[in-house]
Structure formats: structure tokens, C-alpha cells
Design an enzyme around this catalytic site. Structure first.
Site, PDB file in Angstrom:
ATOM      1  N   SER A  20       0.927  -1.171  -0.121  1.00 46.80           N
ATOM      2  CA  SER A  20       0.053   0.021  -0.013  1.00 46.80           C
ATOM      3  C   SER A  20       1.109   1.349   0.056  1.00 46.80           C
ATOM      4  CB  SER A  20      -0.916   0.042   1.212  1.00 46.80           C
ATOM      5  OG  SER A  20      -0.255   0.125   2.377  1.00 46.80           O
ATOM      6  N   ASP A  30       3.754  -1.028   7.035  1.00 45.83           N
ATOM      7  CA  ASP A  30       3.357  -2.227   7.205  1.00 45.83           C
ATOM      8  C   ASP A  30       3.554  -3.288   6.402  1.00 45.83           C
ATOM      9  OD1 ASP A  30       2.431  -1.547  10.297  1.00 45.83           O
ATOM     10  OD2 ASP A  30       0.583  -1.021   9.619  1.00 45.83           O
ATOM     11  N   LEU A  48      -2.152  -1.210  -5.744  1.00 45.06           N
ATOM     12  CA  LEU A  48      -3.448  -0.925  -6.341  1.00 45.06           C
ATOM     13  C   LEU A  48      -3.713   0.515  -6.429  1.00 45.06           C
ATOM     14  CD1 LEU A  48      -5.731  -3.625  -4.821  1.00 45.06           C
ATOM     15  CD2 LEU A  48      -4.385  -3.958  -6.767  1.00 45.06           C
ATOM     16  N   CYS A  71     -13.887  -3.077   0.808  1.00 45.67           N
ATOM     17  CA  CYS A  71     -12.611  -3.015   0.069  1.00 45.67           C
ATOM     18  C   CYS A  71     -11.702  -4.643  -0.060  1.00 45.67           C
ATOM     19  CB  CYS A  71     -11.660  -1.916   0.391  1.00 45.67           C
ATOM     20  SG  CYS A  71     -10.148  -1.875  -0.565  1.00 45.67           S
ATOM     21  N   CYS A  83      -9.261   5.632   3.069  1.00 46.72           N
ATOM     22  CA  CYS A  83      -8.372   6.294   1.956  1.00 46.72           C
ATOM     23  C   CYS A  83      -8.949   7.323   1.389  1.00 46.72           C
ATOM     24  CB  CYS A  83      -7.849   5.185   1.534  1.00 46.72           C
ATOM     25  SG  CYS A  83      -9.060   4.291   0.553  1.00 46.72           S
TER      26      CYS A  83
END
Length: 408
Positions: free
Chosen positions: A28, A32, A52, A120, A216
């Protein structure tokens, strides 16, 4: 007679050497997932990073110059380059807009409180991305979620993370057994401090990057901006009604309110009032005293069950479970009931401010910790009386202007 010894399992509980095992890491751009990629690489796996592209951040917030989504992609690319692993960016923007953002807006317009991170995972990451990982020849898809995954008699099982403050099992209740067998969560036994330390030791560019605190595609925290852009005209005015039937004022759209809200309601009263119900059909915001928020009986829809016994086998008798209504909420004792009318959860102590559209996530306790049993979306919540007494004469609201409310 020849006998062959079965291949030993590697650290991901997969057969074969790490070098012969391809792992796709969902990157992402945060610390993490970056650490997950570094861990997999350091253990010798054939690692492929995928990021993505889910939304155009400038469009999402309706202003120019917003580039956080693009920055996240750049950060993921920098980490992949530092680790020496291939990295791909997949454009899932159209899928995300329809399956997540659109449903998010529709849910708010219907007077619900949605949880888009679950949607999601359910409809994008663990479906479309997982399928892409399989097409790339991967044996597993690894993510940066804080949740523990353990092999069980019938496949992999999920448990709350070692670091309970970081536990993200709530957002994974809709994950199916076949998906669990393909997914891996290397951070489940770590705390955030350890993750940050590893990021520094690996020399990752994201080691000091702060965590995202918002949804997000709603980085400003003003949900109404997104809803009004996606569903023009959604903020229809209506009445603010007390549970006793009195019309106390007018509002500028139920999308400006949430169950349990106290401040910014827009009416004056002798006692503290809370939003206890949002009636989309009547365009009413129903308010009342705090005790009207308490809920014990919850009806669920679209339940995903990960328990050992089939859900239908629970019909006719209750099952003791631990329930969680909010991602940051505590677990409380509850009873799961299945009958012809549907699936219900009875909370032992009740919960304030339960809203349709939220998730009710279920667990059981065993020697390994709190195991995720699944959960469902809240269809309705039965508590104190929160239906206005319409037999009582309503006060006129003629001439009242819509009142401002705190943005969701």
C-alpha cells in the site's frame, strides 16, 4: 519398496523451499506492507509487489494538488526498488468506485453507517487482487494486516493479533475459507514498535512514514463531501423529531448525522439529546435521551461464517460467542441465534449507538486466543423505543430553515 518423505513446510506453512515459492505482497505504500515485503525477501521467497491504484485522490476530495494516493504508489515503488523485487501497479479505480465508494455513499443516503474497509477487502483486495496473484503463479498473497493466521483441522483460521490495539480482524470477517488458505499475515505476532524497528533495520524508505488514520478516499474526514459528489441531491432537508413525536426543528440532510451523535444536532432542549434513529424514507432525524441508544438484539444480513459447525446446524439453539460492534470496541459475551426469521445476536450487556450498516463480528475463545468466527452486516437493532409516537399532535415546523449539523 521405496518411500518418500513429504516436503517440509516453510515459514508460510507451504511445501517446498522459500526460493521455489512465489509470494505476492500487497504493498500500500505504508510501513506495514513494506515490512512484510522485506520479511518475505529476507526469508528467501520469490517476492512480487503489487500496489493498487484505487482512486484519484484529487477528484476524491474535490480539490487540486491532492496527491497522497500518488505518493503512496511512489513510496511502494521506492521500497520495491530498495529490496530488489519486481513491482506492479494495477488500475482498479473503476472497480473501487463502483464496489466500495458507490456503496459507501448509498449506505449513508439510506441512513446507515457503512464500513468501507471491509467492503474493500471483500470485493477488491481478497477477490480481484487474490485472483491476480494466482495468475502470477503465486502460492500466497501476503498483506500488512495485524491478524494471526493459523492452520487448523479444516484449513486456516484467523485470530486476533498479538497487539490487541492494532488488531484488524474486525475488517476481515467477510474473508472466505478458500481465501484464508491463500492469504498470509506475517505481522500478526508483532507489535507496531517492532514493525517500525524492522523497517529501520531493513533501511526502508517508509520507516518513519506516519500511519493513515482516515478512510483512504475521505482523508479530510468530511464524508458529506464525497457523498454529495457521488450522489448529487442526497442532502435533502427534513424534520428533526423527538421520540415522543414532537418536531423540534429542521435538518439539512440525514447524511450529516450519525447514530449516537450528541453535538451539532441543531436543536436546543432542556436535556441532552442524541441521534437514535435515521429514517431515510421520511427524511427524519429522530432524537431522544441517552437510554434510547441502548441495544441488545441485533439482526444480521449477509453473514459470513467461519466456524467449525455449519451455520444451519445452530438452528433451534443458541451458540455462545464474543461479539464486537466497532473495530475499536471491546468484545462482549453474546448469543448467536439462527432460525427461520434470520440470524440474530443477543448482546449480554448491550451496546450504545448501534447503527444499521455497521458490522457485527463474532469470535470464540480457545487456547490460541480469540478466534474469528465471521460476522455480518447489521440489518436492524432493537433497543429502547425509538419510533416517534405519531398519534401525538406534531408541532408545526413551517418556516424553519435547515439547521447546520456536524459533518460525518
Amino acid at each position: 519398496m521405496n518411500s518418500s518423505k513429504p516436503d517440509a513446510l516453510n515459514s508460510l506453512h507451504l511445501p517446498g523451499r522459500p526460493a521455489d515459492t512465489r509470494v505476492v505482497v500487497a504493498m500500500s505504500g505504508g510501513v506495514d506492507s513494506s515490512v512484510v515485503a522485506a520479511l518475505m525477501k529476507s526469508q528467501g521467497y520469490d517476492v512480487v509487489g503489487i500496489t493498487l491504484q484505487l482512486y484519484d485522490h484529487g477528484v476524491a476530495v474535490g480539490r487540486k494538488g491532492a496527491c497522497c494516493a500518488g505518493q503512496d504508489i511512489q513510496d511502494a515503488r521506492r521500497v520495491a526498488e530498495a529490496l530488489g523485487i519486481p513491482h506492479y501497479v494495477l488500475d482498479y479505480e473503476a472497480r473501487f468506485a463502483s464496489a466500495v465508494m458507490g456503496e459507501f455513499a448509498d449506505s449513508y443516503v439510506a441512513g446507515e453507517t457503512p464500513v468501507p474497509c471491509v467492503a474493500c477487502n471483500q470485493k477488491i483486495k481478497f477477490r480481484d487482487l487474490l485472483r491476480t496473484a494466482e495468475e502470477l503463479g503465486a502460492s500466497a498473497l501476503a498483506t500488512g494486516h495485524y491478524v494471526r493466521s493459523r492452520p487448523g483441522p479444516r484449513g486456516f483460521q484467523l485470530y486476533r493479533a498479538q497487539d490487541e490495539e492494532r488488531d484488524q480482524s474486525y475488517f476481515l470477517f467477510a474473508t472466505t475459507p478458500p481465501q484464508l488458505n491463500f492469504l498470509r499475515f506475517p505481522l500478526g505476532d508483532l507489535d507496531k514498535q517492532t514493525t517500525r524497528k524492522l523497517a529501520r533495520e531493513f533501511g526502508l524508505p517508509t520507516a518513519a512514514k506516519s500511519d493513515s488514520q482516515d478512510i483512504c478516499f475521505v482523508p479530510t474526514g468530511r464524508y458529506t463531501q464525497i457523498i454529495e459528489r457521488l450522489r448529487p441531491g442526497a442532502a435533502e432537508p427534513g424534520d428533526i423529531v423527538h421520540v415522543d413525536g414532537q418536531v423540534l426543528g429542521r435538518h439539512g440532510g440525514i447524511i450529516n448525522y450519525t447514530i449516537g451523535q450528541r453535538r451539532g444536532i441543531g436543536v436546543a432542549a432542556a436535556e441532552p439529546l442524541y441521534v437514535v434513529k435515521l429514517d431515510a424514507k421520511r427524511r427524519e432525524v429522530v432524537v431522544g435521551p441517552r437510554h434510547c441508544l441502548r441495544t441488545r438484539h441485533i439482526s444480521l444480513r449477509d453473514v459470513n461464517w467461519l466456524g467449525d459447525e455449519p451455520l444451519e446446524d445452530l438452528a433451534g439453539h443458541g451458540k455462545d460467542v464474543l461479539a464486537r460492534i466497532r473495530s475499536s470496541g471491546s468484545l462482549q459475551q453474546a448469543t448467536l441465534r439462527v432460525d427461520a426469521s434470520g440470524i440474530e445476536v443477543e448482546l449480554a450487556h448491550g451496546e450504545d449507538g448501534v447503527s444499521p450498516g455497521q458490522a457485527c463480528v463474532l469470535y470464540s475463545a480457545d487456547e490460541r486466543g480469540e478466534r474469528l468466527l465471521g460476522g455480518g452486516w447489521i440489518k436492524s437493532a432493537e433497543g429502547a423505543k425509538i419510533i416517534p409516537d405519531r398519534s401525538r399532535a406534531r408541532q408545526t415546523a413551517a418556516g424553519l430553515e435547515p439547521l447546520a449539523a456536524s459533518p460525518r
